[in-house]
Motif scaffolding. Structure first.
Motif, PDB file in Angstrom:
ATOM      1  N   GLN A  81      62.930 -16.571 -82.469  1.00  0.00           N
ATOM      2  CA  GLN A  81      62.555 -17.961 -82.698  1.00  0.00           C
ATOM      3  C   GLN A  81      61.875 -18.562 -81.471  1.00  0.00           C
ATOM      4  O   GLN A  81      60.915 -19.323 -81.585  1.00  0.00           O
ATOM      5  CB  GLN A  81      63.795 -18.788 -83.059  1.00  0.00           C
ATOM      6  N   GLN A  84      58.402 -17.498 -81.446  1.00  0.00           N
ATOM      7  CA  GLN A  84      57.649 -18.219 -82.469  1.00  0.00           C
ATOM      8  C   GLN A  84      57.328 -19.635 -81.993  1.00  0.00           C
ATOM      9  O   GLN A  84      56.210 -20.130 -82.201  1.00  0.00           O
ATOM     10  CB  GLN A  84      58.446 -18.267 -83.768  1.00  0.00           C
ATOM     11  N   ILE A  85      58.301 -20.281 -81.338  1.00  0.00           N
ATOM     12  CA  ILE A  85      58.072 -21.640 -80.834  1.00  0.00           C
ATOM     13  C   ILE A  85      56.974 -21.646 -79.777  1.00  0.00           C
ATOM     14  O   ILE A  85      56.052 -22.471 -79.812  1.00  0.00           O
ATOM     15  CB  ILE A  85      59.383 -22.217 -80.267  1.00  0.00           C
ATOM     16  N   VAL A  89      54.366 -22.472 -82.749  1.00  0.00           N
ATOM     17  CA  VAL A  89      54.686 -23.864 -83.050  1.00  0.00           C
ATOM     18  C   VAL A  89      54.096 -24.821 -82.022  1.00  0.00           C
ATOM     19  O   VAL A  89      53.411 -25.796 -82.376  1.00  0.00           O
ATOM     20  CB  VAL A  89      56.216 -24.047 -83.150  1.00  0.00           C
ATOM     21  N   LEU A  93      51.475 -27.940 -82.473  1.00  0.00           N
ATOM     22  CA  LEU A  93      51.890 -29.323 -82.236  1.00  0.00           C
ATOM     23  C   LEU A  93      50.953 -30.019 -81.244  1.00  0.00           C
ATOM     24  O   LEU A  93      50.648 -31.212 -81.401  1.00  0.00           O
ATOM     25  CB  LEU A  93      53.330 -29.360 -81.713  1.00  0.00           C
ATOM     26  N   TRP A  99      53.440 -28.798 -87.619  1.00  0.00           N
ATOM     27  CA  TRP A  99      53.419 -27.375 -87.952  1.00  0.00           C
ATOM     28  C   TRP A  99      54.340 -27.143 -89.139  1.00  0.00           C
ATOM     29  O   TRP A  99      55.423 -27.712 -89.224  1.00  0.00           O
ATOM     30  CB  TRP A  99      53.887 -26.516 -86.776  1.00  0.00           C
ATOM     31  N   GLN A 100      53.896 -26.291 -90.063  1.00  0.00           N
ATOM     32  CA  GLN A 100      54.714 -25.891 -91.198  1.00  0.00           C
ATOM     33  C   GLN A 100      54.682 -24.376 -91.310  1.00  0.00           C
ATOM     34  O   GLN A 100      53.641 -23.758 -91.126  1.00  0.00           O
ATOM     35  CB  GLN A 100      54.192 -26.517 -92.505  1.00  0.00           C
ATOM     36  N   SER A 103      60.737 -19.804 -90.972  1.00  0.00           N
ATOM     37  CA  SER A 103      61.481 -19.420 -89.779  1.00  0.00           C
ATOM     38  C   SER A 103      62.891 -19.021 -90.197  1.00  0.00           C
ATOM     39  O   SER A 103      63.219 -19.032 -91.394  1.00  0.00           O
ATOM     40  CB  SER A 103      61.513 -20.574 -88.763  1.00  0.00           C
ATOM     41  N   ASP A 119      59.265 -27.872 -91.362  1.00  0.00           N
ATOM     42  CA  ASP A 119      58.211 -28.865 -91.148  1.00  0.00           C
ATOM     43  C   ASP A 119      58.529 -29.556 -89.828  1.00  0.00           C
ATOM     44  O   ASP A 119      59.494 -30.313 -89.730  1.00  0.00           O
ATOM     45  CB  ASP A 119      58.180 -29.873 -92.297  1.00  0.00           C
ATOM     46  N   VAL A 120      57.732 -29.270 -88.790  1.00  0.00           N
ATOM     47  CA  VAL A 120      57.975 -29.813 -87.447  1.00  0.00           C
ATOM     48  C   VAL A 120      56.915 -30.859 -87.143  1.00  0.00           C
ATOM     49  O   VAL A 120      55.712 -30.611 -87.334  1.00  0.00           O
ATOM     50  CB  VAL A 120      57.944 -28.695 -86.387  1.00  0.00           C
ATOM     51  N   CYS A 136      62.353 -31.834 -86.731  1.00  0.00           N
ATOM     52  CA  CYS A 136      62.186 -30.695 -87.626  1.00  0.00           C
ATOM     53  C   CYS A 136      63.055 -30.875 -88.861  1.00  0.00           C
ATOM     54  O   CYS A 136      64.270 -31.109 -88.751  1.00  0.00           O
ATOM     55  CB  CYS A 136      62.567 -29.389 -86.920  1.00  0.00           C
ATOM     56  N   SER A 138      63.909 -28.789 -92.403  1.00  0.00           N
ATOM     57  CA  SER A 138      63.738 -27.466 -93.004  1.00  0.00           C
ATOM     58  C   SER A 138      64.442 -27.390 -94.351  1.00  0.00           C
ATOM     59  O   SER A 138      65.474 -28.028 -94.558  1.00  0.00           O
ATOM     60  CB  SER A 138      64.304 -26.374 -92.079  1.00  0.00           C
TER      61      SER A 138
END
Length: 289
Positions: A81, A84-85, A89, A93, A99-100, A103, A119-120, A136, A138
């Motif tokens: 994660q 990924q961030i 992400v 951002l 960002w969608q 995860s 959905d962030v 966020c 989710s």
């Protein structure tokens, strides 16, 4: 007055109706967030979590009343994660402020995975002008993904069965078994197994004849396979096949993906020939004597 006598008094009132209504709306909204099945958390730019609702806490393995002091995305989320961030992400951002995507949240106590569609949003803090945070929301899609994967696996297995059936129709017995190694490799790969083999049983002569097999690189190998094996040496094994419809007890009780899949396809309990359920040991590679 100058004598200290109260001659007048001033009474000031302020209408708090709207303020109390706003406070009630905020409490009602907070209650809805805590009860929703959506996973919600808020984090500062440094990654420090400042809020997580009940569903988000359960997904991360946090108690409902556990403080969030010292908990950041680095300590609460997995390395995958974090990557990924950092790689996906945050760049989105900075550019789009949103960002969608999919995860996974992992319970740090049990390891249970919650697959989500997140959905962030990168938003301004209404209480601290000039300060921004990440919000966020989710949706849990774990069950949806499980159903979709099960349907995909059924199609995959159906396609393999259709190819085998077509191969049997398009060739005679000799041609079919000449290609059995390829079919065993496809079968093992499809079932994500480490070994696959096929035998023929001559009931008239009471013999079992290995016809072909395949093993993955993780398996130690099938070893020297005898040309024939007397069925009287395999009485319990044959009884297991008869009782379980062709699915061995070890396969039906093992915790492999294909073992779980076969249990779903062949429901019911498989028992050894002696009627007792015994704890199965993993196969051990031995040098043929």
């Amino acid at each position: 007055d100058e004598r200290g006598v109260h001659t007048h008094w001033l009474h000031v009132r302020r209408d708090l109706t709207q303020r109390r209504e706003a406070e009630n709306d905020r409490r009602r909204f907070q209650g809805l967030i805590e009860q929703t099945t959506s996973l919600v958390f808020i984090a500062e730019r440094g990654g420090k979590l400042v809020y997580a609702n009940a569903a988000q806490r359960r997904a991360l393995g946090l108690g409902l009343d556990d403080p969030l002091d010292g908990i950041t995305t680095a300590t609460a989320f997995t390395e995958m994660q974090q990557a990924q961030i950092e790689d996906v992400v945050l760049p989105a951002l900075r550019e789009e402020r949103a960002w969608q995507g999919e995860s996974v949240f992992v319970d740090r106590n049990t390891g249970a995975r919650t697959e989500v569609l997140a959905d962030v949003q990168y938003v301004d803090d209404p209480l601290r002008p000039g300060v921004r945070f990440f919000a966020c929301v989710s949706r849990d899609i774990t069950e949806e993904n499980r159903v979709a994967e099960a349907a995909r696996r059924r199609r995959e297995l159906d396609d393999f069965a259709a190819r085998v059936a077509q191969a049997a129709l398009d060739s005679d017995r000799g041609e079919f078994f000449a290609n059995i190694q390829v079919l065993m490799r496809e079968l093992g790969t499809t079932l994500r197994a480490d070994v696959a083999f096929v035998d023929s049983i001559d009931l008239e002569r009471q013999l079992l004849r290995p016809s072909g097999g395949w093993s993955s690189g993780r398996y130690c190998g099938l070893g020297d396979v005898p040309a024939e094996v007397s069925l009287d040496r395999l009485a319990n094994w044959v009884a297991l096949l008869q009782r379980s419809g062709g699915v061995m007890h070890y396969v039906r009780t093992s915790d492999t993906p294909w073992g779980r899949e076969l249990r779903e396809s062949f429901p019911g309990e498989a028992r050894p020939a002696n009627g007792r359920l015994e704890r199965q040991r993993a196969p051990v590679c031995r040098t043929p004597q």
